[in-house]
Design an enzyme around this catalytic site. Structure first.
Site, PDB file in Angstrom:
ATOM      1  N   ASP A 157       0.906  -1.444   0.243  1.00 41.81           N
ATOM      2  CA  ASP A 157      -0.141   0.135  -0.700  1.00 41.81           C
ATOM      3  C   ASP A 157       0.569   1.684  -0.792  1.00 41.81           C
ATOM      4  OD1 ASP A 157      -1.988   1.469   0.030  1.00 41.81           O
ATOM      5  OD2 ASP A 157      -2.449   1.291   1.980  1.00 41.81           O
ATOM      6  N   HIS A 200      -3.098   0.866  12.099  1.00 40.95           N
ATOM      7  CA  HIS A 200      -2.460  -0.656  11.397  1.00 40.95           C
ATOM      8  C   HIS A 200      -1.775  -0.765  11.399  1.00 40.95           C
ATOM      9  CE1 HIS A 200      -3.786   1.934   7.994  1.00 40.95           C
ATOM     10  NE2 HIS A 200      -2.644   1.440   7.946  1.00 40.95           N
ATOM     11  N   GLN A 271      -3.106  -5.364   6.197  1.00 33.52           N
ATOM     12  CA  GLN A 271      -2.699  -3.976   7.313  1.00 33.52           C
ATOM     13  C   GLN A 271      -3.537  -4.307   7.706  1.00 33.52           C
ATOM     14  OE1 GLN A 271      -3.733  -1.207   3.957  1.00 33.52           O
ATOM     15  NE2 GLN A 271      -1.913   0.287   4.232  1.00 33.52           N
ATOM     16  N   ARG A 301       2.267  13.572  10.104  1.00 39.66           N
ATOM     17  CA  ARG A 301       1.267  12.778   9.397  1.00 39.66           C
ATOM     18  C   ARG A 301       0.278  12.098  10.089  1.00 39.66           C
ATOM     19  NH1 ARG A 301      -1.113   9.761   5.552  1.00 39.66           N
ATOM     20  NH2 ARG A 301      -2.349  11.220   4.314  1.00 39.66           N
ATOM     21  N   ASP A 303      -2.136   9.186  10.166  1.00 42.04           N
ATOM     22  CA  ASP A 303      -2.692   8.256   9.047  1.00 42.04           C
ATOM     23  C   ASP A 303      -4.033   8.028   9.178  1.00 42.04           C
ATOM     24  OD1 ASP A 303      -2.406   7.664   6.140  1.00 42.04           O
ATOM     25  OD2 ASP A 303      -2.849   5.424   7.294  1.00 42.04           O
ATOM     26  N   GLU A 345      -4.697  13.288   8.728  1.00 48.98           N
ATOM     27  CA  GLU A 345      -5.953  12.629   7.324  1.00 48.98           C
ATOM     28  C   GLU A 345      -6.889  13.113   7.811  1.00 48.98           C
ATOM     29  OE1 GLU A 345      -5.901   9.996   4.229  1.00 48.98           O
ATOM     30  OE2 GLU A 345      -5.004   9.636   6.598  1.00 48.98           O
ATOM     31  N   HIS A 409      -1.123  11.514  -2.887  1.00 43.83           N
ATOM     32  CA  HIS A 409      -0.646  10.747  -3.194  1.00 43.83           C
ATOM     33  C   HIS A 409      -1.815   9.437  -3.670  1.00 43.83           C
ATOM     34  CE1 HIS A 409      -1.109  10.100   0.747  1.00 43.83           C
ATOM     35  NE2 HIS A 409      -0.781   8.597   0.096  1.00 43.83           N
ATOM     36  N   ASP A 410      -3.219  10.220  -2.909  1.00 45.53           N
ATOM     37  CA  ASP A 410      -3.918   9.600  -2.534  1.00 45.53           C
ATOM     38  C   ASP A 410      -5.462  10.224  -3.730  1.00 45.53           C
ATOM     39  OD1 ASP A 410      -3.946   7.726  -0.605  1.00 45.53           O
ATOM     40  OD2 ASP A 410      -4.211   8.574   1.185  1.00 45.53           O
ATOM     41  N   ARG A 526      -3.976   3.983  -8.214  1.00 48.81           N
ATOM     42  CA  ARG A 526      -3.398   5.600  -7.244  1.00 48.81           C
ATOM     43  C   ARG A 526      -2.049   5.457  -7.738  1.00 48.81           C
ATOM     44  NH1 ARG A 526      -4.524   4.600  -0.953  1.00 48.81           N
ATOM     45  NH2 ARG A 526      -3.936   2.646  -2.058  1.00 48.81           N
TER      46      ARG A 526
HETATM   47  C1  GLC Z   1      -4.713   6.911   3.644  1.00 50.46           C
HETATM   48  C2  GLC Z   1      -3.249   6.809   2.997  1.00 50.46           C
HETATM   49  C3  GLC Z   1      -3.440   5.643   2.265  1.00 50.46           C
HETATM   50  C4  GLC Z   1      -3.572   4.825   2.754  1.00 50.46           C
HETATM   51  C5  GLC Z   1      -4.103   4.413   4.127  1.00 50.46           C
HETATM   52  C6  GLC Z   1      -4.120   3.401   4.807  1.00 50.46           C
HETATM   53  O1  GLC Z   1      -5.888   6.650   3.499  1.00 50.46           O
HETATM   54  O2  GLC Z   1      -3.097   8.617   2.689  1.00 50.46           O
HETATM   55  O3  GLC Z   1      -2.146   6.099   1.174  1.00 50.46           O
HETATM   56  O4  GLC Z   1      -3.913   3.755   1.529  1.00 50.46           O
HETATM   57  O5  GLC Z   1      -4.249   5.756   5.043  1.00 50.46           O
HETATM   58  O6  GLC Z   1      -3.220   3.223   5.178  1.00 50.46           O
END
Ligand code: GLC
Length: 653
Positions: A157, A200, A271, A301, A303, A345, A409-410, A526
């Site tokens: 991922d 995770h 994950q 950041r 996540d 995020e 990146h998403d 992505r």
């Molecule tokens: C966040 C990240 C993304 C990832 C997800 C799981 O949203 O930006 O790229 O797939 O978390 O970690």
């Protein structure tokens, strides 16, 4: 029975008392650095403990107060804070002091963040180091390196499946190299930002292996680190109210282990979600967090914040305990590493996005609404939804800031509020479907070359991927492409907070369709917008006859102007009404209301427009247009070409 905390100091195994003073004394008694009068007493740390411990205590009471070991758990976290501060390098302690003295440092108009993948952009940490001169040339003050930790082979991922928070992926470098890169960046005026992937771990993390094996090590039962169930009873019950996040990978929120049991996995099957109802998990992750802070990471950041607490019968997203946990991490850092800030995020409903932002929780947050509506406005050639959002949803608590971006990146999800859209006569569901069709080029008049992501025919849900060049029309050769890309970035650069540049966008990097030939990426679109370092685009950046050069020249001009214009820092934003649907318009006030302001105008339409003179009646006759560097007589109004932008430095009358 006294129970050893992580460092071996004895605190009684009992519940937190109602009195924070009593518990503070119990902890002080066990920790010399916090005990006034002790020769090891650290006055600086002691003062921070006195200030923030009550907060941490209250949060622990709410989260874990019912448990017999809640005081011991809290003591272990305090112990971690003390150890972290003791081991913290002097240079970082100096930075802590500077940040504490100037907590709004990230609101400066000089801020500019860049983001990239270490391997794709520079090969390795050493490669990143060698690009520091370029980062300085751009004026970066923050560098967000995408996940660089040890992770499973093949699909990981994009690094978001972490197998060890203390080991850098050996292909990229080592942890000591990361710490020295952080130092070099700091010397260049650039703060290092890393992801803290705390919802995770990967299924290869040591905790995960131990959990599956049912190991208990030093009294810690690893099975309780994750959410594992013997059969489908509980997973079925939870899934009645949870939503599917990565339906292309697996349906629902659980995956089956080889032994038949089921484990919670919100994202990819590898994950595994952590179980924060267990205070041991909080303590363990706090240990990883402070470890990274002491390597010199200045921004974490956070996540996928919305998912970290589960409760049966709820969507298991953005539950109240999520906030308590984030605040507890915040309080811990305030004691241990006070210069470090958290960025949230949360790509969720706009009401929820702001709920994560405060000085006591996450000081920074992505601004997914502005991002999504920038694209929405470009597609519809109508700025109404974006103007409405800027007018009513831009405000944030004192001492916090948005991270304004054009793309990440998403994928892009259309996270606007349906109720806001309805006020403008827009049906949210239909509008999202239109935007999805538009950005994958399936709508007449579309200039975009995006790719669908997690297209779910069952729920009708879909999101969009693509680089800025692909989504603005540069890639399709649309004549408006370059100006649209510049317009999109001009908004991120003028709405305050921390603007974020996806490195490569400044030279109009196109999509990378070759991802489909790499098996570990082929099923995740992505990757189309996470291309490798674009040598050719960078080589062309001085040639303004090319899209790369044209975007680079325009963007660097905007960056220079922003750095010189204090009004573009901070976060205050007022509406400005032009009466024109295609014009994004707002004002950025100076420090006081009578000082000059910046009036920002951006025309998302395909035709030139004119903002009549009476709209500027409240301003002095002559204003300075910052981007072009010319004075304008406002008695003639202001004209904007198709996709044109204007930053007017104007003095209120
Ligand atoms: C966040 C990240 C993304 C990832 C997800 C799981 O949203 O930006 O790229 O797939 O978390 O970690």
């Amino acid at each position: 029975m006294p129970e050893p905390s992580s460092r071996g100091v004895a605190v009684p195994r009992r519940q937190l008392s109602r009195s924070v003073l009593v518990d503070a004394d119990v902890i002080r008694a066990a920790v010399p650095e916090l005990r006034p009068g002790d020769e090891r007493y650290d006055a600086e740390l002691g003062a921070r403990f006195a200030e923030h411990f009550p907060r941490l205590h209250g949060l622990f009471r709410e989260l874990y107060g019912e448990r017999a070991d809640s005081l011991a758990s809290l003591a272990a976290v305090v112990d971690l804070a003390v150890t972290t501060w003791r081991e913290r390098p002097e240079a970082l302690k100096a930075l802590d002091r500077a940040r504490t003295a100037q907590p709004a440092w990230f609101q400066s108009n000089r801020m500019l963040a860049g983001v990239c993948y270490v391997d794709r952009y520079a090969g390795s940490l050493d490669g990143i180091r060698r690009r520091i001169p370029y980062f300085r040339e751009l004026g970066l003050t923050v560098l967000h390196l995408m996940p660089l930790f040890a992770s499973p082979e093949g699909n990981d991922d994009g690094g978001y499946a972490v197998s060890s928070y203390r080991d850098v992926d050996p292909a990229l470098g080592t942890m000591p190299e990361l710490a020295s890169l952080a130092r070099e960046l700091r010397d260049a005026g650039i703060s290092l930002e890393l992801d803290f992937i705390f919802n995770h771990t990967s299924n290869e993390h040591e905790w995960a292996r131990r959990a599956v094996a049912g190991e208990v090590v030093d009294g810690v039962a690893y099975e309780d680190f994750y959410l594992i169930f013997p059969d489908r009873t509980m997973p079925d019950a939870y899934e009645r109210t949870t939503r599917e996040i990565f339906p292309d990978d697996h349906p629902g929120s659980f995956v089956q282990l080889p032994d038949g049991r089921w484990i919670w996995a919100t994202f990819y099957h590898f994950q595994w979600d952590l179980n924060y109802a267990n205070p041991e998990v909080f303590r363990a992750m706090a240990g990883e967090m402070t470890f990274l802070a002491n390597q010199g990471v200045e921004i974490l950041r956070m996540d996928a914040v919305a998912f970290i607490w589960k409760q049966l019968g709820t969507p298991c997203e953005s539950l109240p305990q999520v906030h308590l946990l984030l605040q507890a991490f915040n309080a811990l850092l305030a004691i241990a590493t006070p210069g470090v800030v958290l960025k949230s995020e949360a790509i969720v409903h706009p009401d929820e996005v702001v709920s994560y932002v405060s000085v006591d929780e996450c000081q920074l947050s992505y601004n997914p609404l502005q991002m999504a509506l920038t694209w929405e406005a470009l597609a519809t050639r109508d700025a109404s939804l974006l103007n409405q959002a800027l007018e009513r949803r831009h405000g944030l608590p004192e001492g916090t800031a948005w991270v304004n971006y054009v793309r990440s990146h998403d994928d892009i999800g259309w996270t606007f509020a349906d109720e806001d859209a309805a006020e403008l006569g827009i049906d949210g569901f239909e509008h999202r479907r239109f935007l999805n069709r538009f950005f994958v080029g399936r709508e007449p008049g579309s200039f975009a070359r995006g790719v669908p992501f997690q297209d779910n025919p069952r729920t009708g849900d879909c999101r969009i991927t693509g680089t800025t060049a692909a989504l603005t029309g540069i890639e399709a050769g649309d004549p408006g492409g370059v100006d649209r890309a510049v317009l999109a970035y001009s908004l991120a650069l003028s709405t305050g907070g921390v603007p974020l540049l996806y490195l490569g966008d400044e030279v109009a990097q196109p999509n990378d369709p070759t991802y489909v030939s790499r098996p570990e990426e082929a099923d995740d679109s992505r990757w189309v917008h996470r291309p490798f370092y674009p040598e050719q685009s960078y080589a062309a950046r001085e040639d303004t006859a090319t899209p790369s050069g044209a975007v680079f020249a325009a963007l660097t001009r905007l960056l220079t102007v922003r750095r010189r214009t204090p009004e573009l820092g901070g976060g205050r934003l007022w509406p400005f009404h032009t009466g024109l649907r295609s014009v994004v318009a707002f004002q950025r006030p100076g420090w006081t209301d009578d000082l000059p302001r910046v009036v920002v105008l951006a025309n998302v339409g395909d035709d030139a427009v004119h903002v009549p003179a009476e709209r500027f009646a409240g301003f002095d006759r002559v204003a300075h247009e910052l981007v072009g560097g010319v004075d304008l007589d406002l008695r003639g109004g202001v004209s904007l070409p198709a996709h044109g932008i204007v930053w007017l430095h104007a003095t209120p009358r």
